[in-house]
Design an enzyme around this catalytic site. Structure first.
Site, mmCIF file in Angstrom:
data_model
loop_
_atom_site.group_PDB
_atom_site.id
_atom_site.type_symbol
_atom_site.label_atom_id
_atom_site.label_comp_id
_atom_site.label_asym_id
_atom_site.label_seq_id
_atom_site.Cartn_x
_atom_site.Cartn_y
_atom_site.Cartn_z
ATOM 1 N N ASP A 93 6.539 0.202 75.913
ATOM 2 C CA ASP A 93 7.069 0.482 74.568
ATOM 3 C C ASP A 93 8.499 0.992 74.689
ATOM 4 O O ASP A 93 8.735 2.045 75.285
ATOM 5 C CB ASP A 93 6.169 1.552 73.923
ATOM 6 C CG ASP A 93 6.548 1.870 72.491
ATOM 7 O OD1 ASP A 93 7.428 1.202 71.930
ATOM 8 O OD2 ASP A 93 5.934 2.814 71.936
ATOM 9 N N GLY A 94 9.423 0.224 74.132
ATOM 10 C CA GLY A 94 10.822 0.639 74.086
ATOM 11 C C GLY A 94 11.749 -0.368 74.742
ATOM 12 O O GLY A 94 11.654 -0.625 75.938
ATOM 13 N N GLY A 95 12.608 -0.961 73.930
ATOM 14 C CA GLY A 95 13.582 -1.917 74.480
ATOM 15 C C GLY A 95 12.952 -3.195 75.001
ATOM 16 O O GLY A 95 13.527 -3.882 75.843
ATOM 17 N N MET A 122 3.463 10.682 68.267
ATOM 18 C CA MET A 122 4.538 11.471 68.886
ATOM 19 C C MET A 122 4.630 12.757 68.085
ATOM 20 O O MET A 122 5.582 12.993 67.339
ATOM 21 C CB MET A 122 5.847 10.671 68.844
ATOM 22 C CG MET A 122 5.824 9.491 69.803
ATOM 23 S SD MET A 122 7.094 8.275 69.437
ATOM 24 C CE MET A 122 6.189 7.263 68.273
ATOM 25 N N GLY A 142 10.963 8.529 70.128
ATOM 26 C CA GLY A 142 11.717 9.105 69.016
ATOM 27 C C GLY A 142 12.465 8.115 68.147
ATOM 28 O O GLY A 142 12.572 8.323 66.948
ATOM 29 N N PHE A 143 12.981 7.061 68.741
ATOM 30 C CA PHE A 143 13.792 6.131 67.955
ATOM 31 C C PHE A 143 13.577 4.694 68.414
ATOM 32 O O PHE A 143 13.365 4.450 69.608
ATOM 33 C CB PHE A 143 15.285 6.472 68.097
ATOM 34 C CG PHE A 143 15.618 7.838 67.584
ATOM 35 C CD1 PHE A 143 15.880 8.043 66.231
ATOM 36 C CD2 PHE A 143 15.612 8.935 68.439
ATOM 37 C CE1 PHE A 143 16.151 9.312 65.739
ATOM 38 C CE2 PHE A 143 15.874 10.220 67.955
ATOM 39 C CZ PHE A 143 16.145 10.407 66.606
ATOM 40 N N GLY A 144 13.699 3.766 67.469
ATOM 41 C CA GLY A 144 13.707 2.354 67.821
ATOM 42 C C GLY A 144 15.092 1.960 68.292
ATOM 43 O O GLY A 144 16.062 2.718 68.138
ATOM 44 N N GLY A 145 15.189 0.788 68.867
ATOM 45 C CA GLY A 145 16.503 0.224 69.189
ATOM 46 C C GLY A 145 17.205 0.810 70.402
ATOM 47 O O GLY A 145 18.412 0.631 70.562
ATOM 48 N N GLY A 147 9.784 -3.500 68.537
ATOM 49 C CA GLY A 147 10.157 -3.202 67.163
ATOM 50 C C GLY A 147 11.387 -3.966 66.750
ATOM 51 O O GLY A 147 11.315 -4.986 66.056
ATOM 52 N N SER A 148 12.546 -3.500 67.221
ATOM 53 C CA SER A 148 13.800 -4.094 66.743
ATOM 54 C C SER A 148 13.933 -5.555 67.159
ATOM 55 O O SER A 148 14.497 -6.360 66.415
ATOM 56 C CB SER A 148 14.993 -3.277 67.238
ATOM 57 O OG SER A 148 14.917 -3.050 68.617
ATOM 58 N N HIS A 153 0.447 5.321 67.783
ATOM 59 C CA HIS A 153 1.139 6.086 68.829
ATOM 60 C C HIS A 153 1.595 7.412 68.229
ATOM 61 O O HIS A 153 2.523 7.442 67.423
ATOM 62 C CB HIS A 153 2.332 5.231 69.321
ATOM 63 C CG HIS A 153 3.208 5.896 70.315
ATOM 64 N ND1 HIS A 153 4.444 5.389 70.667
ATOM 65 C CD2 HIS A 153 3.041 7.016 71.069
ATOM 66 C CE1 HIS A 153 5.003 6.170 71.583
ATOM 67 N NE2 HIS A 153 4.179 7.172 71.829
ATOM 68 N N MET A 186 5.869 10.088 64.023
ATOM 69 C CA MET A 186 6.823 11.091 64.521
ATOM 70 C C MET A 186 6.896 12.251 63.547
ATOM 71 O O MET A 186 6.987 12.043 62.333
ATOM 72 C CB MET A 186 8.200 10.461 64.656
ATOM 73 C CG MET A 186 8.212 9.199 65.503
ATOM 74 S SD MET A 186 9.863 8.512 65.536
ATOM 75 C CE MET A 186 9.569 7.035 66.524
ATOM 76 N N HIS A 209 1.605 -1.948 65.862
ATOM 77 C CA HIS A 209 1.889 -0.645 66.468
ATOM 78 C C HIS A 209 2.498 0.277 65.414
ATOM 79 O O HIS A 209 3.500 -0.064 64.783
ATOM 80 C CB HIS A 209 2.869 -0.874 67.628
ATOM 81 C CG HIS A 209 3.156 0.338 68.456
ATOM 82 N ND1 HIS A 209 2.328 0.789 69.464
ATOM 83 C CD2 HIS A 209 4.217 1.186 68.449
ATOM 84 C CE1 HIS A 209 2.864 1.846 70.043
ATOM 85 N NE2 HIS A 209 4.017 2.121 69.441
ATOM 86 N N ASP A 224 4.140 3.963 64.767
ATOM 87 C CA ASP A 224 4.791 5.093 65.447
ATOM 88 C C ASP A 224 4.823 6.310 64.545
ATOM 89 O O ASP A 224 5.508 6.312 63.528
ATOM 90 C CB ASP A 224 6.225 4.695 65.824
ATOM 91 C CG ASP A 224 6.246 3.776 67.027
ATOM 92 O OD1 ASP A 224 5.661 4.148 68.057
ATOM 93 O OD2 ASP A 224 6.827 2.680 66.925
ATOM 94 N N MET A 241 6.138 4.585 78.514
ATOM 95 C CA MET A 241 7.332 4.587 77.659
ATOM 96 C C MET A 241 8.519 4.073 78.473
ATOM 97 O O MET A 241 8.817 4.604 79.550
ATOM 98 C CB MET A 241 7.648 6.004 77.167
ATOM 99 C CG MET A 241 6.640 6.607 76.187
ATOM 100 S SD MET A 241 6.365 5.632 74.694
ATOM 101 C CE MET A 241 8.008 5.582 73.967
ATOM 102 N N SER A 259 6.095 -3.183 66.441
ATOM 103 C CA SER A 259 6.171 -1.818 65.907
ATOM 104 C C SER A 259 6.822 -1.864 64.537
ATOM 105 O O SER A 259 7.988 -2.245 64.407
ATOM 106 C CB SER A 259 7.002 -0.920 66.827
ATOM 107 O OG SER A 259 7.390 0.238 66.106
HETATM 108 C C1 DX5 Z 1 9.904 4.768 70.210
HETATM 109 C C2 DX5 Z 1 8.692 4.080 69.656
HETATM 110 C C3 DX5 Z 1 8.710 2.614 69.766
HETATM 111 C C4 DX5 Z 1 9.799 1.929 69.000
HETATM 112 C C5 DX5 Z 1 10.193 0.746 69.814
HETATM 113 O O1 DX5 Z 1 9.713 6.135 70.048
HETATM 114 O O2 DX5 Z 1 7.545 4.546 70.352
HETATM 115 O O3 DX5 Z 1 7.449 2.047 69.451
HETATM 116 O O4 DX5 Z 1 9.449 1.500 67.715
HETATM 117 O O5 DX5 Z 1 11.334 0.198 69.262
HETATM 118 P P1 DX5 Z 1 12.191 -0.907 70.010
HETATM 119 O O6 DX5 Z 1 11.310 -2.047 70.321
HETATM 120 O O7 DX5 Z 1 13.245 -1.204 69.006
HETATM 121 O O8 DX5 Z 1 12.750 -0.251 71.256
HETATM 122 ZN ZN ZN Z 2 5.582 3.501 70.006
#
Ligand code: DX5
Ligand code: ZN
Length: 228
Positions: free
Chosen positions: A178-180, A71, A145-148, A200-201, A69, A40, A36, A38, A140, A11
């Site tokens: 997707d996420g963590g 959002m 909404g946020f990475g990390g 992502g992170s 994706h 928003m 990917h 994102d 999900m 991502s």
């Molecule tokens: C969250 C996004 C994810 C995000 C994942 O809203 O949909 O795609 O970038 O980030 P990580 O991998 O850091 O959780």
């Molecule tokens: Zn995503």
């Protein structure tokens, strides 16, 4: 469980936007199977990221599929624009529309693959009736909404439920998480039936993207092997 292609989707939300082309190129050369994106809007989710203009720029950086994706509120107003920008798969939140079959048909008509997701507090039952029309289900594993953010292991029930429901109707959509996601959580997800891993992170936070992508892939392969 049957062996399925494991695909890694970095991502770019966690990439360094000062040098986006270089980041995308590095990720693809490091083994990314898709990118990917994102999207928003500051309304459906509290955060604002980027729109079709940036997706179009990413499209010019690589030939790997773009996994977009959305959002956003009113996704039906933006499907064609993201498709024209180069999206190969467009994933929308089922809770963002009151006409899911219409939105599915619209994505299909645009020429993109159809992806459907829901946030952690919404049931997959919102879209299970339409599973045969869906190419990719995104589970999900954090709130959009946020990475990390921290991975939510309790979402594994949803992965398994979708995997089984698909098998029952003889359909095999990709199941994406997707996420963590990191090497460890990817293994758990694969064990439950996931085969596409957004990170992502974990990937962009490392120095060596090939090592990070490789470890997510290895984690996923280990999980899939355990389940078979
Ligand atoms: C969250 C996004 C994810 C995000 C994942 O809203 O949909 O795609 O970038 O980030 P990580 O991998 O850091 O959780
Ligand atoms: Zn995503």
């Amino acid at each position: 469980m049957s062996l399925r292609d494991i695909l890694i989707a970095p991502s770019i939300l966690s990439a360094d936007f000062r040098s986006l082309e270089q980041e995308v190129t590095r990720a693809v050369e490091a083994g990314a199977d898709m990118i990917h994106c994102d999207i928003m809007d500051g309304h459906f989710v509290p955060n604002i990221s980027f729109g079709p203009l940036v997706v179009a720029a990413v499209r010019r950086c690589t030939t790997v599929p773009l996994d977009v994706h959305l959002m956003i509120s009113n996704p039906q107003d933006y499907i064609e624009r993201f498709r024209e920008s180069g999206a190969d798969t467009i994933t929308v939140h089922a809770e963002a529309t009151d006409d899911l079959p219409g939105l599915i048909a619209q994505i299909r008509d645009s020429g993109a693959r159809v992806g459907i997701t829901v946030n952690p507090d919404k049931p997959v039952d919102l879209f299970l009736d339409y599973l045969s029309e869906i190419d990719q289900v995104l589970i999900m594993t954090v709130y959009a909404g946020f990475g990390g953010q921290k991975f939510m292991p309790e979402m594994m029930d949803k992965v398994q439920k979708v995997y089984r429901a698909a098998r029952e109707i003889g359909h095999a959509p990709d199941i994406e998480v997707d996420g963590g996601v990191n090497a460890h959580t990817a293994s758990t997800c694969a064990e439950h039936g996931a085969n596409i891993f957004v990170a992502g992170s974990y990937i962009f936070g490392g120095e060596n993207y090939a090592q990070r992508i490789g470890s997510v892939r290895e984690g996923a392969q280990t999980g899939q092997a355990k389940a078979i």
